[in-house]
Enzyme design. Structure first.
Site, PDB file in Angstrom:
ATOM      1  CD  GLU A  42      -3.002  -0.877   0.197  1.00  0.00           C
ATOM      2  OE1 GLU A  42      -3.107  -0.201  -0.343  1.00  0.00           O
ATOM      3  OE2 GLU A  42      -3.722  -2.087  -0.001  1.00  0.00           O
ATOM      4  CB  CYS A  79      -6.150  -2.730   6.284  1.00  0.00           C
ATOM      5  SG  CYS A  79      -6.377  -4.482   6.839  1.00  0.00           S
ATOM      6  NE  ARG A  81     -18.380  -3.190   2.742  1.00  0.00           N
ATOM      7  CZ  ARG A  81     -18.756  -4.685   2.872  1.00  0.00           C
ATOM      8  NH1 ARG A  81     -19.929  -5.078   3.222  1.00  0.00           N
ATOM      9  NH2 ARG A  81     -17.997  -5.554   2.597  1.00  0.00           N
TER      10      ARG A  81
HETATM   11  N1  PCA Z   1      -8.218  -6.728   6.501  1.00  0.00           N
HETATM   12  C1  PCA Z   1      -9.158  -5.707   7.014  1.00  0.00           C
HETATM   13  C2  PCA Z   1      -9.069  -5.458   8.438  1.00  0.00           C
HETATM   14  C3  PCA Z   1      -8.307  -6.818   8.877  1.00  0.00           C
HETATM   15  C4  PCA Z   1      -7.847  -7.284   7.679  1.00  0.00           C
HETATM   16  O1  PCA Z   1      -7.217  -8.391   7.546  1.00  0.00           O
HETATM   17  C5  PCA Z   1      -8.903  -4.454   6.071  1.00  0.00           C
HETATM   18  O2  PCA Z   1      -8.387  -4.442   4.909  1.00  0.00           O
HETATM   19  O3  PCA Z   1      -9.172  -3.234   6.845  1.00  0.00           O
END
Ligand code: PCA
Length: 215
Positions: free
Chosen positions: A79, A142, A89
């Site tokens: 990211e 995340c 959500r």
């Molecule tokens: N994915 C979620 C939260 C925890 C995870 O593993 C996210 O992309 O926000």
């Protein structure tokens, strides 16, 4: 020998497992001469990062890479940016569901990862593991983790480099999902994370290959 902290989230959204942690727990104990410290962290706004910061204080890592699942994505996605926004959500595992709220009232609108996301994606693709840079970590836990990590580094942990990477559904999860749902084996995810960590350790300045989009 320096240390690298790699974290993975617990299960959420009714799933029995989260491939983020399953892939992280299988990492080798050392990568590129750095000790790999692993931690499983809760899917909870604020509290998830609090556990990462606790681990940072214990192991004083040079580099922190947090891993989470983005079900529906086909590739491993380092990211690029975390935004100062919580918009859930569904409730997190503590039952909290913030809507259109800032994470840090007086913090900047966004932080860029200080990991070389292009070099990480290139290292994975060069090894035959599908990866691409992502320009949104969403607005759920995340993104909260990435934003808080970069805010803490900027204000409290000088010299530490940090970032986040999403992983797809694991093949085991895909067995009961619609047939076109992309998935990846845990072994491939683990190999990809190890390559990404190695590339991050070896690369101070990111490579200038295009990772951009047409939309
Ligand atoms: N994915 C979620 C939260 C925890 C995870 O593993 C996210 O992309 O926000």
């Amino acid at each position: 020998m320096g240390a690298v902290l790699v974290t993975g989230f617990q299960p959420f959204g009714g799933e029995a497992m989260n491939p983020a942690w399953e892939a992280v727990r299988a990492l080798p104990g050392a990568i590129g001469g750095a000790e790999v410290v692993k931690a499983e962290v809760p899917v909870a706004f604020g509290r998830g990062f609090a556990e990462v910061e606790h681990a940072m204080r214990e192991c004083s890592p040079d580099l922190v890479l947090c891993i989470g699942q983005a079900g529906g994505r086909a590739k491993l996605t380092p990211e690029y940016v975390g935004i100062n926004c919580m918009d859930a959500r569904v409730p997190d595992n503590d039952g909290n569901q913030p809507l259109a709220q800032r994470i840090e009232e007086d913090g900047p609108d966004a932080y860029f990862s200080t990991l070389p996301v292009r070099a990480m994606a290139k290292a994975m693709n060069d090894a035959g593991i599908p990866a691409e840079v992502s320009f949104t970590a969403g607005t759920y836990v995340c993104n909260d983790m990435l934003y808080r990590l970069m805010h803490a580094i900027a204000t409290d942990h000088p010299g530490v480099r940090g970032g986040f990477m999403h992983v797809p559904y694991a093949t085991q999860q895909a067995t009961r999902l619609p047939s076109a749902t992309p998935s990846m084996s845990l072994e491939t995810m683990t190999a990809g994370i190890a390559l990404a960590v190695g590339a991050a350790l070896a690369t101070e300045r990111d490579v200038s290959v295009s990772a951009g989009t047409t939309h």
